[in-house]
Design a protein around this motif. Structure first.
Motif, PDB file in Angstrom:
ATOM      1  N   LEU A 258       5.804  -6.232   5.623  1.00 48.98           N
ATOM      2  CA  LEU A 258       6.405  -7.098   5.135  1.00 48.98           C
ATOM      3  C   LEU A 258       5.581  -8.456   4.756  1.00 48.98           C
ATOM      4  O   LEU A 258       5.579  -9.144   3.761  1.00 48.98           O
ATOM      5  CB  LEU A 258       7.814  -7.780   5.601  1.00 48.98           C
ATOM      6  N   LYS A 259       4.885  -9.017   5.819  1.00 48.63           N
ATOM      7  CA  LYS A 259       3.959 -10.139   5.695  1.00 48.63           C
ATOM      8  C   LYS A 259       2.875  -9.723   4.590  1.00 48.63           C
ATOM      9  O   LYS A 259       2.676 -10.451   3.627  1.00 48.63           O
ATOM     10  CB  LYS A 259       3.277 -10.307   7.218  1.00 48.63           C
ATOM     11  N   GLU A 260       2.046  -8.549   4.716  1.00 50.29           N
ATOM     12  CA  GLU A 260       1.151  -8.194   3.762  1.00 50.29           C
ATOM     13  C   GLU A 260       1.771  -8.169   2.380  1.00 50.29           C
ATOM     14  O   GLU A 260       1.028  -8.298   1.332  1.00 50.29           O
ATOM     15  CB  GLU A 260       0.542  -7.110   4.255  1.00 50.29           C
ATOM     16  N   LYS A 261       2.929  -7.378   2.280  1.00 48.21           N
ATOM     17  CA  LYS A 261       3.474  -7.294   0.918  1.00 48.21           C
ATOM     18  C   LYS A 261       3.832  -8.628   0.118  1.00 48.21           C
ATOM     19  O   LYS A 261       3.540  -8.906  -0.830  1.00 48.21           O
ATOM     20  CB  LYS A 261       4.910  -6.609   1.079  1.00 48.21           C
ATOM     21  N   ALA A 262       4.298  -9.590   0.960  1.00 51.96           N
ATOM     22  CA  ALA A 262       4.421 -11.041   0.602  1.00 51.96           C
ATOM     23  C   ALA A 262       3.297 -11.785   0.073  1.00 51.96           C
ATOM     24  O   ALA A 262       3.221 -12.369  -0.850  1.00 51.96           O
ATOM     25  CB  ALA A 262       5.212 -11.795   1.723  1.00 51.96           C
ATOM     26  N   GLU A 263       2.306 -11.385   0.749  1.00 52.94           N
ATOM     27  CA  GLU A 263       0.931 -11.914   0.575  1.00 52.94           C
ATOM     28  C   GLU A 263       0.422 -11.308  -0.734  1.00 52.94           C
ATOM     29  O   GLU A 263      -0.248 -12.019  -1.735  1.00 52.94           O
ATOM     30  CB  GLU A 263      -0.054 -11.885   1.741  1.00 52.94           C
ATOM     31  N   PHE A 264       0.565 -10.005  -0.979  1.00 54.51           N
ATOM     32  CA  PHE A 264      -0.002  -9.314  -2.097  1.00 54.51           C
ATOM     33  C   PHE A 264       0.925  -9.978  -3.318  1.00 54.51           C
ATOM     34  O   PHE A 264       0.367 -10.208  -4.434  1.00 54.51           O
ATOM     35  CB  PHE A 264       0.459  -7.809  -1.913  1.00 54.51           C
ATOM     36  N   ILE A 265       2.236  -9.801  -3.133  1.00 55.65           N
ATOM     37  CA  ILE A 265       3.115 -10.437  -4.246  1.00 55.65           C
ATOM     38  C   ILE A 265       2.413 -12.082  -4.723  1.00 55.65           C
ATOM     39  O   ILE A 265       2.504 -12.449  -5.927  1.00 55.65           O
ATOM     40  CB  ILE A 265       4.571 -10.382  -4.017  1.00 55.65           C
ATOM     41  N   GLU A 266       2.277 -12.793  -3.741  1.00 54.69           N
ATOM     42  CA  GLU A 266       1.863 -14.276  -3.955  1.00 54.69           C
ATOM     43  C   GLU A 266       0.604 -14.249  -4.778  1.00 54.69           C
ATOM     44  O   GLU A 266       0.392 -14.868  -5.659  1.00 54.69           O
ATOM     45  CB  GLU A 266       1.779 -15.209  -2.849  1.00 54.69           C
ATOM     46  N   ARG A 267      -0.433 -13.403  -4.388  1.00 56.30           N
ATOM     47  CA  ARG A 267      -1.675 -13.197  -5.083  1.00 56.30           C
ATOM     48  C   ARG A 267      -1.336 -12.786  -6.395  1.00 56.30           C
ATOM     49  O   ARG A 267      -2.178 -13.059  -7.338  1.00 56.30           O
ATOM     50  CB  ARG A 267      -2.817 -12.216  -4.313  1.00 56.30           C
ATOM     51  N   GLN A 268      -0.624 -12.046  -6.717  1.00 58.73           N
ATOM     52  CA  GLN A 268      -0.162 -11.202  -8.004  1.00 58.73           C
ATOM     53  C   GLN A 268       0.215 -12.490  -8.791  1.00 58.73           C
ATOM     54  O   GLN A 268       0.107 -12.443 -10.094  1.00 58.73           O
ATOM     55  CB  GLN A 268       0.410 -10.085  -7.868  1.00 58.73           C
ATOM     56  N   ARG A 269       1.157 -13.134  -8.307  1.00 60.89           N
ATOM     57  CA  ARG A 269       1.717 -14.507  -9.082  1.00 60.89           C
ATOM     58  C   ARG A 269       0.738 -15.432  -9.617  1.00 60.89           C
ATOM     59  O   ARG A 269       0.717 -15.949 -10.744  1.00 60.89           O
ATOM     60  CB  ARG A 269       2.804 -15.059  -8.229  1.00 60.89           C
ATOM     61  N   LEU A 270      -0.110 -15.581  -8.784  1.00 59.99           N
ATOM     62  CA  LEU A 270      -1.283 -16.522  -8.998  1.00 59.99           C
ATOM     63  C   LEU A 270      -2.266 -15.871 -10.080  1.00 59.99           C
ATOM     64  O   LEU A 270      -2.691 -16.607 -10.943  1.00 59.99           O
ATOM     65  CB  LEU A 270      -2.204 -16.815  -7.847  1.00 59.99           C
TER      66      LEU A 270
ATOM     67  N   ALA B  24       9.721 -11.441 -10.619  1.00 63.14           N
ATOM     68  CA  ALA B  24       9.942  -9.953 -10.758  1.00 63.14           C
ATOM     69  C   ALA B  24       8.939  -8.851 -10.438  1.00 63.14           C
ATOM     70  O   ALA B  24       8.012  -9.119 -11.370  1.00 63.14           O
ATOM     71  CB  ALA B  24      10.812  -9.507 -12.175  1.00 63.14           C
ATOM     72  N   PHE B  25       8.937  -7.960  -9.749  1.00 60.80           N
ATOM     73  CA  PHE B  25       7.988  -7.122  -9.567  1.00 60.80           C
ATOM     74  C   PHE B  25       8.370  -5.807  -9.485  1.00 60.80           C
ATOM     75  O   PHE B  25       9.466  -5.406  -8.729  1.00 60.80           O
ATOM     76  CB  PHE B  25       7.012  -7.247  -8.078  1.00 60.80           C
ATOM     77  N   SER B  26       8.033  -4.788 -10.382  1.00 63.81           N
ATOM     78  CA  SER B  26       8.493  -3.288 -10.303  1.00 63.81           C
ATOM     79  C   SER B  26       7.786  -2.800  -9.285  1.00 63.81           C
ATOM     80  O   SER B  26       6.542  -2.935  -8.669  1.00 63.81           O
ATOM     81  CB  SER B  26       8.263  -2.925 -11.595  1.00 63.81           C
ATOM     82  N   GLN B  27       8.372  -1.563  -9.031  1.00 64.61           N
ATOM     83  CA  GLN B  27       7.703  -0.708  -8.083  1.00 64.61           C
ATOM     84  C   GLN B  27       6.192  -0.299  -8.578  1.00 64.61           C
ATOM     85  O   GLN B  27       5.280   0.024  -7.363  1.00 64.61           O
ATOM     86  CB  GLN B  27       8.399   0.711  -7.973  1.00 64.61           C
ATOM     87  N   GLU B  28       6.152  -0.020  -9.955  1.00 65.86           N
ATOM     88  CA  GLU B  28       4.600   0.168 -10.420  1.00 65.86           C
ATOM     89  C   GLU B  28       3.650  -0.862 -10.143  1.00 65.86           C
ATOM     90  O   GLU B  28       2.505  -0.646  -9.791  1.00 65.86           O
ATOM     91  CB  GLU B  28       4.788   0.503 -11.945  1.00 65.86           C
ATOM     92  N   ASP B  29       4.405  -2.307  -9.967  1.00 70.34           N
ATOM     93  CA  ASP B  29       3.372  -3.373  -9.868  1.00 70.34           C
ATOM     94  C   ASP B  29       3.121  -3.336  -8.477  1.00 70.34           C
ATOM     95  O   ASP B  29       1.884  -3.916  -8.138  1.00 70.34           O
ATOM     96  CB  ASP B  29       4.202  -4.877 -10.297  1.00 70.34           C
ATOM     97  N   LEU B  30       3.900  -2.788  -7.666  1.00 73.20           N
ATOM     98  CA  LEU B  30       3.462  -2.690  -5.987  1.00 73.20           C
ATOM     99  C   LEU B  30       2.664  -1.619  -5.715  1.00 73.20           C
ATOM    100  O   LEU B  30       2.494  -1.548  -4.556  1.00 73.20           O
ATOM    101  CB  LEU B  30       4.884  -2.719  -5.273  1.00 73.20           C
ATOM    102  N   MET B  31       2.731  -0.574  -6.552  1.00 72.90           N
ATOM    103  CA  MET B  31       2.014   0.718  -6.217  1.00 72.90           C
ATOM    104  C   MET B  31       0.591   0.426  -5.528  1.00 72.90           C
ATOM    105  O   MET B  31       0.183   1.043  -4.503  1.00 72.90           O
ATOM    106  CB  MET B  31       1.983   1.564  -7.317  1.00 72.90           C
TER     107      MET B  31
END
Length: 147
Positions: free
Chosen positions: A71-83, A91-98
Motif C-alpha cells: 500500500l505504501k509503494e502503491k501510494a508513492e507510485f500514484i503520487e509520482r503518476q499524478r506529478l 482516478a486511476f484505472s487498473q490499466e494505469d496501475l499495471m
C-alpha cells in the motif's frame, strides 16, 4: 466454530467449549483462529495447538508487513503518476496501475518464493503433531464413552 470480530481477550471458559474465528485483520487480511482448549488437553494436543498458533502468527506477520509495504509503494507510485500527468487527477484505472503491480511483483519475487517454501515447510511440520493430537483426542473420547 464461532466467528467474532476480535480475539484479543476471550475468557478461558469460552475457549474450553468452542474455537473462535476473527474477522479478517485490517492489514494482513488473515482470519485469526483461537482453538478450543479442553480441560484435559493432552501434551500432543497442546504441542499441535502451539505449533498451529506459531504458524498463524508467522503467516499474519508476513502478510501484514507485505500488505503495508504494498500500500505504501502503491501510494508513492500514484503520487509520482499524478506529478507526471500534471492534472492532479484522482482516478486511476487498473490499466494505469499495471506497471506498478508488475514492478512490485518482480521486485518481491524472491521474498514470495521464500515465503512459499517456508509455508510448505511449516505445513508439513504440522502433520505428525496433528496426527498425534487426533489420536489423543479419540483416545480421550473412547475413555469417556467406556467410563
Amino acid at each position: 466454530m464461532v466467528y467474532i470480530t476480535t480475539l484479543r481477550r476471550l475468557p478461558n471458559q469460552l475457549l474450553r467449549d468452542k474455537s473462535y474465528v476473527s474477522s479478517a485483520h485490517p492489514k494482513s487480511h488473515i482470519n485469526l483462529i483461537k482453538h478450543a482448549i479442553p480441560d484435559c488437553e493432552s501434551d500432543a494436543e497442546k504441542r499441535y495447538r502451539k505449533l498451529y498458533e506459531d504458524n498463524q502468527l508467522w503467516n499474519h506477520c508476513y502478510w501484514e508487513e507485505n500488505n503495508t509495504r504494498f500500500l505504501k509503494e502503491k501510494a508513492e507510485f500514484i503520487e509520482r503518476q499524478r506529478l507526471l500527468r500534471g492534472d492532479g487527477s484522482l482516478a486511476f484505472s487498473q490499466e494505469d496501475l499495471m506497471p506498478f503491480y508488475k514492478e512490485f511483483l518482480d521486485k518481491n519475487y524472491n521474498k514470495h518464493i521464500s515465503y512459499n517454501r517456508e509455508w510448505y515447510r511449516r505445513q508439513f511440520r504440522l502433520l505428525l503433531p496433528a496426527l498425534a493430537a487426533f489420536i489423543a483426542s479419540k483416545r480421550r473420547s473412547l475413555r469417556k464413552s467406556f467410563s
